[in-house]
Design a protein around this motif. Structure first.
Motif, short mmCIF file in Angstrom:
data_model
loop_
_atom_site.label_atom_id
_atom_site.label_comp_id
_atom_site.label_asym_id
_atom_site.label_seq_id
_atom_site.Cartn_x
_atom_site.Cartn_y
_atom_site.Cartn_z
N SER A 1 0.84 -1.20 0.00
CA SER A 1 0.00 0.00 0.00
C SER A 1 0.87 1.25 0.00
CB SER A 1 -0.93 0.01 1.21
OG SER A 1 -0.18 0.05 2.41
N ALA A 2 0.39 2.28 -0.62
CA ALA A 2 1.16 3.52 -0.72
C ALA A 2 1.26 4.20 0.64
CB ALA A 2 0.49 4.46 -1.72
N PRO A 3 2.41 4.73 0.98
CA PRO A 3 2.55 5.44 2.26
C PRO A 3 1.89 6.81 2.20
CG PRO A 3 4.60 5.56 1.03
CD PRO A 3 3.68 4.69 0.22
N TRP A 4 1.69 7.38 3.39
CA TRP A 4 1.15 8.74 3.44
C TRP A 4 2.21 9.72 2.95
CZ3 TRP A 4 2.22 13.37 5.83
CH2 TRP A 4 1.16 14.31 5.87
N PRO A 5 1.89 10.73 2.15
CA PRO A 5 0.56 11.18 1.73
C PRO A 5 0.13 10.64 0.36
CG PRO A 5 2.16 12.85 1.18
CD PRO A 5 2.94 11.72 1.80
N PHE A 6 0.91 9.69 -0.22
CA PHE A 6 0.57 9.21 -1.55
C PHE A 6 -0.73 8.40 -1.54
CE2 PHE A 6 5.20 9.66 -1.44
CZ PHE A 6 5.39 10.51 -2.52
N ASN A 7 -1.09 7.85 -0.38
CA ASN A 7 -2.33 7.09 -0.31
C ASN A 7 -3.57 7.98 -0.36
OD1 ASN A 7 -1.88 8.25 2.15
ND2 ASN A 7 -2.45 6.48 3.36
N MET A 8 -3.38 9.30 -0.23
CA MET A 8 -4.50 10.23 -0.30
C MET A 8 -4.77 10.69 -1.73
SD MET A 8 -5.01 10.23 2.96
CE MET A 8 -6.23 11.50 3.16
N ILE A 9 -3.89 10.33 -2.64
CA ILE A 9 -4.02 10.78 -4.03
C ILE A 9 -4.95 9.85 -4.79
CG2 ILE A 9 -2.77 11.25 -6.18
CD1 ILE A 9 -0.32 11.84 -4.51
N ALA A 10 -5.91 10.42 -5.48
CA ALA A 10 -6.83 9.69 -6.36
C ALA A 10 -7.53 8.55 -5.62
CB ALA A 10 -6.09 9.16 -7.58
N GLY A 11 -7.87 8.80 -4.36
CA GLY A 11 -8.62 7.80 -3.61
C GLY A 11 -7.88 6.50 -3.39
N GLY A 12 -6.56 6.57 -3.26
CA GLY A 12 -5.77 5.36 -3.03
C GLY A 12 -5.46 4.57 -4.29
N ALA A 13 -5.57 5.20 -5.46
CA ALA A 13 -5.30 4.49 -6.71
C ALA A 13 -3.84 4.10 -6.84
CB ALA A 13 -5.73 5.34 -7.90
N LEU A 14 -2.95 4.81 -6.15
CA LEU A 14 -1.52 4.50 -6.24
C LEU A 14 -1.15 3.24 -5.48
CD1 LEU A 14 0.13 8.03 -5.95
CD2 LEU A 14 -0.40 6.71 -7.99
N SER A 15 -2.09 2.64 -4.78
CA SER A 15 -1.83 1.36 -4.11
C SER A 15 -2.27 0.17 -4.94
CB SER A 15 -2.54 1.32 -2.75
OG SER A 15 -2.08 2.34 -1.90
N ASN A 16 -2.91 0.41 -6.07
CA ASN A 16 -3.45 -0.67 -6.88
C ASN A 16 -2.52 -1.02 -8.03
OD1 ASN A 16 -5.78 -0.53 -5.26
ND2 ASN A 16 -6.71 1.01 -6.60
N GLY A 17 -2.72 -2.22 -8.56
CA GLY A 17 -1.99 -2.64 -9.74
C GLY A 17 -0.50 -2.74 -9.50
N TRP A 18 0.24 -2.33 -10.52
CA TRP A 18 1.71 -2.44 -10.47
C TRP A 18 2.34 -1.38 -9.58
CZ3 TRP A 18 3.86 -6.68 -12.48
CH2 TRP A 18 3.14 -7.38 -13.44
N TRP A 19 1.59 -0.36 -9.17
CA TRP A 19 2.14 0.64 -8.25
C TRP A 19 2.54 -0.01 -6.92
CZ3 TRP A 19 3.79 5.34 -9.21
CH2 TRP A 19 3.29 6.03 -10.32
N GLY A 20 1.79 -1.00 -6.49
CA GLY A 20 2.11 -1.65 -5.23
C GLY A 20 3.50 -2.26 -5.21
N LEU A 21 3.95 -2.76 -6.34
CA LEU A 21 5.29 -3.35 -6.40
C LEU A 21 6.36 -2.30 -6.10
CD1 LEU A 21 7.01 -5.85 -7.07
CD2 LEU A 21 6.95 -5.15 -9.48
N LEU A 22 6.16 -1.08 -6.58
CA LEU A 22 7.12 0.00 -6.32
C LEU A 22 7.20 0.31 -4.84
CD1 LEU A 22 8.96 2.36 -7.20
CD2 LEU A 22 6.87 3.73 -7.50
N TRP A 23 6.04 0.47 -4.18
CA TRP A 23 6.05 0.81 -2.77
C TRP A 23 6.65 -0.33 -1.93
CZ3 TRP A 23 5.68 5.56 -3.28
CH2 TRP A 23 4.70 6.17 -4.05
N PHE A 24 6.35 -1.56 -2.29
CA PHE A 24 6.90 -2.70 -1.55
C PHE A 24 8.42 -2.71 -1.62
CE2 PHE A 24 8.45 -7.04 -1.30
CZ PHE A 24 7.85 -7.51 -0.15
N VAL A 25 8.97 -2.52 -2.80
CA VAL A 25 10.42 -2.54 -2.97
C VAL A 25 11.08 -1.39 -2.22
CG1 VAL A 25 12.28 -2.31 -4.66
CG2 VAL A 25 10.33 -3.78 -5.16
#
Length: 456
Positions: free
Chosen positions: A285-309
């Motif tokens: 899941s995207a950390p704060w404050p990126f999780n507030m952008i676009a209703g948490g869309a940055l935590s979905n799909g391939w974006w999650g791989l970036l945050w995990f790494v």
């Protein structure tokens, strides 16, 4: 209650599972190679080491040269070793290091060649317990390596490593109980999903996704410390400290088999970082404050791989930082921290958390005054536990003790608090052994009973 997710594990065709396994295996290997270079580079900057900084562009030739050296170095096995067990130990610990990645979620749902799947090989209702069980199997690789080597240093190193790993596995397991209580599940994917919701903190609604490192801070700190003990890293690398045990359980290993132990150490380092990311840092899941952008869309799909790494790599950096900045502790301090500090604190914390959550669920703390009373009690207990106390001076009877360094005929250094007879100003009760008399002389002359004070 956490809503049940749409569990699609087990519905993937075989070719998707095969792609996942191959990609995860290759990605972890490449990540390990990068971390070896990354650690050398960071420590070289911190401690002004020349090789990883100056040897070629960005110090890359230094790491490549040492990797090639291990591959082509003679794979020597001492004759006294047990051949079967000696060869089995590095394979066992390497397989155990890779197996935990089967249940680590790298991301959410994605589409691969038209098929919807998750960036996770598989998941189980007890995935976290599976990770702990696999980690305990890796201990056998350490034990067998020391036993099969049939050497003193190797055996002592394996025994020391086993005691250390068991001690910190207990503390690590207790730190995860609070996560299970809050998430209501032991599934890694559901624990990540639970951290993406706005949960309550002891009855107070939070406005941000409650990543458990903040809500369960004592558990997070315990797990973070246990990671160093579990991976035998500085300042807890007592199983391989060169000043005492040469290289511990891997003293007799060389070549490719030594490289497997070396590889397993860095895989374990990355594994505990990935588990910490999953259980305490919100996983993919995207950390704060990126999780507030676009209703948490940055935590979905391939974006999650970036945050995990990024989260896991930050924890790897913390390992490197501690290694370059913190000196090695003594072994008794290492064991005392595990058994006398981490485990008791976690037991009290779990009891407190269970009472609070049970009270909130049953309406015990509906009255605001009751919350204030509980808060005052908690603050008072913490103040009592953390308040610095002046250590009472214990009577030291050893100051008056006189130590005879030559009592047995050999010079022995005094223990702390003991005084040599010569400096105490008295003569030893027993005379020193007579010196060899010159030819024709009397061996029992007047100087044969010379005092220790006279000798010194």
């Amino acid at each position: 209650m956490i809503p049940q997710e749409n569990m699609i594990f087990g519905a993937d065709p075989w070719w998707v599972v095969l792609i996942k396994v191959v990609v995860v295996f290759v990605a972890v290997l490449l990540w390990i190679i990068f971390n070896v270079w990354f650690e050398r580079r960071i420590i070289a900057k911190m401690q002004n080491r020349i090789g990883p900084i100056m040897n070629g562009p960005l110090g890359l030739p230094q790491t490549i040269a040492e990797g090639v050296k291990l591959l082509f170095k003679e794979d020597f096995r001492p004759a006294r070793t047990d051949k079967l067990v000696f060869n089995l130990a590095p394979m066992l610990i390497a397989i155990a290091a890779f197996s935990s990645w089967a249940v680590i979620p790298f991301g959410g749902e994605v589409t691969i060649f038209g098929h919807t799947t998750r960036l996770q090989i598989t998941d189980l209702p007890v995935s976290v317990l599976l990770v702990l069980a696999i980690a305990s199997i890796g201990v056998y690789g350490v034990v067998l390596a020391g036993w099969a080597s049939n050497g003193t240093y190797s055996l002592l190193g394996s025994m020391r490593a086993t005691a250390q790993l068991i001690s910190y596995e207990v503390a690590m397991g207790l730190s995860l109980v609070a996560v299970f209580m809050y998430a209501g599940s032991m599934s890694t994917s559901q624990i990540v999903a639970a951290q993406m919701q706005n949960l309550d903190f002891f009855g107070f609604e939070t406005f941000f996704p409650s990543h458990y490192w903040l809500l369960l801070l004592p558990s997070f700190v315990t797990y973070f410390i246990s990671m160093f003990g579990e991976t035998n890293r500085l300042p807890f690398d007592m199983a391989e400290c060169e000043s005492e045990l040469v290289s511990g359980h891997i003293t007799d290993y060389s070549g490719f088999r030594y490289a497997m132990f070396y590889l397993a150490e860095y895989i374990n380092l990355l594994t505990v970082s990935a588990v910490c990311t999953t259980l305490f840092l919100g996983g993919y899941s995207a950390p704060w404050p990126f999780n507030m952008i676009a209703g948490g869309a940055l935590s979905n799909g391939w974006w999650g791989l970036l945050w995990f790494v990024l989260k896991a790599q930050f924890l790897v950096f913390s390992f490197t930082w501690v290694r370059g900045a913190v000196p090695r502790v003594r072994y008794d301090q290492l064991m005392d921290l595990g058994w006398k500090v981490l485990i008791p604190i976690n037991l009290v914390w779990i009891l407190f958390l269970a009472v609070m959550r049970g009270g909130i669920a049953n309406g015990w703390f509906a009255n605001p005054a009751m919350r204030v009373i509980v808060g005052v009690i908690v603050v008072a207990l913490l103040a009592y536990a953390l308040w610095p106390r002046k250590k009472e001076a214990e009577p030291d009877d050893a100051d008056d003790e006189v130590f005879d360094a030559f009592a047995d005929g050999y010079p022995v250094p005094p223990m702390p608090g003991q005084k040599l007879a010569a400096y105490a100003g008295i003569v030893a009760s027993e005379p020193a052994p007579p010196s060899r008399a010159p030819s024709g002389g009397d061996p029992s002359g007047p100087d044969s009973g010379k005092s220790i004070k006279g000798v010194l």
